[in-house]
Write a protein that holds these residues in place. Structure first.
Motif, PDB file in Angstrom:
ATOM      1  N   ASN A  66      87.999 101.100   7.781  1.00 32.77           N
ATOM      2  CA  ASN A  66      88.435 102.478   8.369  1.00 32.77           C
ATOM      3  C   ASN A  66      86.929 103.205   8.394  1.00 32.77           C
ATOM      4  O   ASN A  66      86.818 103.618   7.465  1.00 32.77           O
ATOM      5  CB  ASN A  66      89.403 102.817   7.505  1.00 32.77           C
ATOM      6  CG  ASN A  66      90.617 102.263   7.618  1.00 32.77           C
ATOM      7  OD1 ASN A  66      90.876 101.931   7.006  1.00 32.77           O
ATOM      8  ND2 ASN A  66      91.217 103.729   7.732  1.00 32.77           N
ATOM      9  N   GLU A  68      85.925 105.148  10.666  1.00 31.47           N
ATOM     10  CA  GLU A  68      85.872 106.906  10.870  1.00 31.47           C
ATOM     11  C   GLU A  68      86.156 107.975   9.211  1.00 31.47           C
ATOM     12  O   GLU A  68      85.726 108.718   9.297  1.00 31.47           O
ATOM     13  CB  GLU A  68      87.614 106.785  11.694  1.00 31.47           C
ATOM     14  CG  GLU A  68      88.816 106.616  10.589  1.00 31.47           C
ATOM     15  CD  GLU A  68      88.602 105.372  10.750  1.00 31.47           C
ATOM     16  OE1 GLU A  68      89.999 105.632  10.789  1.00 31.47           O
ATOM     17  OE2 GLU A  68      88.160 104.771  11.510  1.00 31.47           O
ATOM     18  N   LEU A  69      86.255 107.042   7.886  1.00 28.87           N
ATOM     19  CA  LEU A  69      86.095 107.540   6.702  1.00 28.87           C
ATOM     20  C   LEU A  69      84.845 107.710   6.307  1.00 28.87           C
ATOM     21  O   LEU A  69      84.729 108.976   5.447  1.00 28.87           O
ATOM     22  CB  LEU A  69      87.257 106.789   5.642  1.00 28.87           C
ATOM     23  CG  LEU A  69      88.929 106.860   6.092  1.00 28.87           C
ATOM     24  CD1 LEU A  69      89.689 106.389   5.246  1.00 28.87           C
ATOM     25  CD2 LEU A  69      89.088 108.690   5.853  1.00 28.87           C
ATOM     26  N   PHE A  71      81.477 109.135   8.494  1.00 32.24           N
ATOM     27  CA  PHE A  71      81.423 109.641   9.255  1.00 32.24           C
ATOM     28  C   PHE A  71      81.980 110.837   9.756  1.00 32.24           C
ATOM     29  O   PHE A  71      83.045 110.502  10.076  1.00 32.24           O
ATOM     30  CB  PHE A  71      81.455 108.642  10.395  1.00 32.24           C
ATOM     31  CG  PHE A  71      80.166 107.579  10.464  1.00 32.24           C
ATOM     32  CD1 PHE A  71      79.208 107.502  10.613  1.00 32.24           C
ATOM     33  CD2 PHE A  71      81.138 106.362  10.028  1.00 32.24           C
ATOM     34  CE1 PHE A  71      77.857 106.546  10.590  1.00 32.24           C
ATOM     35  CE2 PHE A  71      80.045 105.669  10.326  1.00 32.24           C
ATOM     36  CZ  PHE A  71      79.139 105.629  10.160  1.00 32.24           C
ATOM     37  N   LYS A  72      81.706 111.283   9.769  1.00 34.17           N
ATOM     38  CA  LYS A  72      81.859 113.111   9.959  1.00 34.17           C
ATOM     39  C   LYS A  72      82.079 113.594  11.673  1.00 34.17           C
ATOM     40  O   LYS A  72      81.018 113.725  12.299  1.00 34.17           O
ATOM     41  CB  LYS A  72      81.221 114.101   9.711  1.00 34.17           C
ATOM     42  CG  LYS A  72      82.118 115.937   9.580  1.00 34.17           C
ATOM     43  CD  LYS A  72      81.595 116.289   9.103  1.00 34.17           C
ATOM     44  CE  LYS A  72      82.080 117.720   8.246  1.00 34.17           C
ATOM     45  NZ  LYS A  72      81.758 118.077   7.858  1.00 34.17           N
ATOM     46  N   ALA A  73      82.678 113.081  12.190  1.00 34.18           N
ATOM     47  CA  ALA A  73      82.803 112.775  13.858  1.00 34.18           C
ATOM     48  C   ALA A  73      83.219 114.355  14.228  1.00 34.18           C
ATOM     49  O   ALA A  73      84.161 115.094  13.763  1.00 34.18           O
ATOM     50  CB  ALA A  73      84.247 111.788  14.044  1.00 34.18           C
ATOM     51  N   LYS A  75      84.897 116.863  16.725  1.00 35.65           N
ATOM     52  CA  LYS A  75      85.947 117.192  17.299  1.00 35.65           C
ATOM     53  C   LYS A  75      86.452 116.945  18.825  1.00 35.65           C
ATOM     54  O   LYS A  75      87.299 116.594  19.401  1.00 35.65           O
ATOM     55  CB  LYS A  75      86.863 118.509  16.828  1.00 35.65           C
ATOM     56  CG  LYS A  75      87.297 118.077  15.111  1.00 35.65           C
ATOM     57  CD  LYS A  75      87.641 119.386  14.386  1.00 35.65           C
ATOM     58  CE  LYS A  75      88.698 118.933  13.206  1.00 35.65           C
ATOM     59  NZ  LYS A  75      88.968 120.040  12.298  1.00 35.65           N
ATOM     60  N   PRO A  78      85.023 113.121  19.790  1.00 34.11           N
ATOM     61  CA  PRO A  78      85.528 111.825  19.188  1.00 34.11           C
ATOM     62  C   PRO A  78      85.051 111.004  19.508  1.00 34.11           C
ATOM     63  O   PRO A  78      84.853 110.161  20.486  1.00 34.11           O
ATOM     64  CB  PRO A  78      86.760 111.772  18.786  1.00 34.11           C
ATOM     65  CG  PRO A  78      87.345 112.755  20.304  1.00 34.11           C
ATOM     66  CD  PRO A  78      86.407 113.684  20.680  1.00 34.11           C
ATOM     67  N   LEU A  80      84.608 106.688  18.768  1.00 32.28           N
ATOM     68  CA  LEU A  80      85.564 105.846  18.649  1.00 32.28           C
ATOM     69  C   LEU A  80      84.313 104.055  17.754  1.00 32.28           C
ATOM     70  O   LEU A  80      83.769 104.677  18.300  1.00 32.28           O
ATOM     71  CB  LEU A  80      85.979 104.865  20.434  1.00 32.28           C
ATOM     72  CG  LEU A  80      86.949 105.401  20.985  1.00 32.28           C
ATOM     73  CD1 LEU A  80      87.920 105.148  21.959  1.00 32.28           C
ATOM     74  CD2 LEU A  80      88.368 106.151  19.387  1.00 32.28           C
ATOM     75  N   PHE A  81      85.529 104.393  16.195  1.00 32.42           N
ATOM     76  CA  PHE A  81      84.521 103.539  15.552  1.00 32.42           C
ATOM     77  C   PHE A  81      85.083 101.986  15.392  1.00 32.42           C
ATOM     78  O   PHE A  81      86.011 101.693  16.066  1.00 32.42           O
ATOM     79  CB  PHE A  81      84.628 103.525  14.390  1.00 32.42           C
ATOM     80  CG  PHE A  81      83.847 105.196  14.437  1.00 32.42           C
ATOM     81  CD1 PHE A  81      83.007 105.197  13.341  1.00 32.42           C
ATOM     82  CD2 PHE A  81      85.048 105.922  13.900  1.00 32.42           C
ATOM     83  CE1 PHE A  81      82.345 106.123  13.165  1.00 32.42           C
ATOM     84  CE2 PHE A  81      84.679 107.328  13.775  1.00 32.42           C
ATOM     85  CZ  PHE A  81      82.893 107.761  13.474  1.00 32.42           C
ATOM     86  N   ILE A 131      76.734 110.366  11.538  1.00 31.47           N
ATOM     87  CA  ILE A 131      77.329 110.091  13.068  1.00 31.47           C
ATOM     88  C   ILE A 131      76.281 110.178  14.202  1.00 31.47           C
ATOM     89  O   ILE A 131      75.917 109.663  15.607  1.00 31.47           O
ATOM     90  CB  ILE A 131      77.896 111.444  13.591  1.00 31.47           C
ATOM     91  CG1 ILE A 131      79.048 110.615  14.763  1.00 31.47           C
ATOM     92  CG2 ILE A 131      77.756 112.219  13.436  1.00 31.47           C
ATOM     93  CD1 ILE A 131      79.688 109.686  14.495  1.00 31.47           C
ATOM     94  N   ASP A 193      88.004 111.060   0.957  1.00 31.26           N
ATOM     95  CA  ASP A 193      89.133 112.211   1.864  1.00 31.26           C
ATOM     96  C   ASP A 193      90.568 112.149   1.219  1.00 31.26           C
ATOM     97  O   ASP A 193      90.748 113.064   1.090  1.00 31.26           O
ATOM     98  CB  ASP A 193      89.497 111.293   3.733  1.00 31.26           C
ATOM     99  CG  ASP A 193      90.248 112.804   4.050  1.00 31.26           C
ATOM    100  OD1 ASP A 193      89.602 112.893   4.715  1.00 31.26           O
ATOM    101  OD2 ASP A 193      90.731 111.378   4.826  1.00 31.26           O
TER     102      ASP A 193
END
Length: 276
Positions: A66, A68-69, A71-73, A75, A78, A80-81, A131, A193
């Motif tokens: 995961n 995405e947990l 990195f602070k994307a 909004k 966004p 895609l990881f 990011i 998170d």
């Protein structure tokens, strides 16, 4: 010090009021983290090697499953990881340990110097992905020598504040508990998170309750929102026979139970110490 806070981030040391409270700090940055405290008048960090190993494992798990947990994307755009495929190895653990130690050496001596006499400190290390660095790099992966590329997109943040022992019971009364919700996702990693995700559960807390318990089926207790959960019970005599000493009142007929990791429980440092 007495209530002062320190933050080491991107090579800069900040102190309160510029250093936020620990909850605000964890809510503001994605990533894996671990928290320990000083012991014996600030001379040691409690179970520090275990905490570093857990931080290393959590970081690897998040990057692989995961990301995405981590990195602070943005909004608005966004990203895609893809999994990083970081391998578990002594080299990986050593790199994480070095990352934390180098930063800790910059801020812990300052916090120890400023603290009140005899005051213990809470120390939180958080590994977060950058990011912008990730966007600038190509083919960042893991495994073998590629782990070097992974570390180029990771930042280490350290938060130090006064250690205040949590109080779950008053005098001789025990903790007051309430069962409020399902267990955490990706429980084998500790990530910031979760601080945000558990907020809705806190709103369900009755006034007298001091800890909230998690269960996926309302029957099998997993853990507390911020604690481990153990049951100490005396085995039935028929169950104890053949396994324990014949004397039913002997201490060997008492069993300590806790949910297995496979049920979705955080593999906590203190949990493992109690089991051992």
């Amino acid at each position: 010090m007495s209530g002062a806070r320190f933050l080491y981030s991107n090579g800069v040391v900040s102190c309160s009021p510029d250093a936020p409270p620990i909850t605000t700090f964890l809510e503001s940055l994605p990533g894996s983290y671990t928290t320990t405290r000083t012991h014996e008048n600030g001379t040691t960090l409690l179970f520090w090697e275990r905490h570093l190993k857990r931080l290393s494992n959590s970081t690897r798990i998040l990057l692989n499953s995961n990301p995405e947990l981590m990195f602070k994307a943005n909004k608005k755009s966004p990203l895609l990881f893809s999994p990083f495929y970081v391998t578990s190895s002594l080299k990986w653990e050593s790199r994480v340990r070095s990352l934390v130690s180098n930063s800790l050496n910059q801020v812990l001596p300052i916090a120890l110097k400023e603290r009140s006499n005899g005051e213990e400190l809470a120390v939180t290390a958080l590994v977060s992905g950058d990011i912008e660095k990730l966007k600038a790099m190509k083919n960042v992966g893991g495994g073998g020598d590629d782990d070097n590329g992974v570390f180029q997109v990771l930042d280490l943040h350290l938060h130090i504040g006064s250690y205040i022992p949590p109080v779950f019971g008053i005098e001789e009364s025990g903790a007051h508990l309430a069962l409020v919700g399902r267990g955490r996702d990706l429980a084998d990693a500790k990530y910031s998170d979760w601080v945000r995700l558990r907020k809705p559960l806190e709103k369900l807390r009755p006034p007298s309750v001091t800890e909230l318990l998690l269960s996926n089926d309302g029957d099998r207790i997993l853990e507390g929102c911020i604690t481990n959960f153990f049951v100490i019970c005396q085995r039935d005599k028929s169950e104890a026979e053949g396994k324990y000493l014949d004397d039913y009142n002997n201490v060997n007929s008492v069993e300590v139970q806790t949910a297995p990791i496979s049920d979705g429980v955080l593999p906590g440092v203190i949990r493992q110490l109690v089991i051992e």
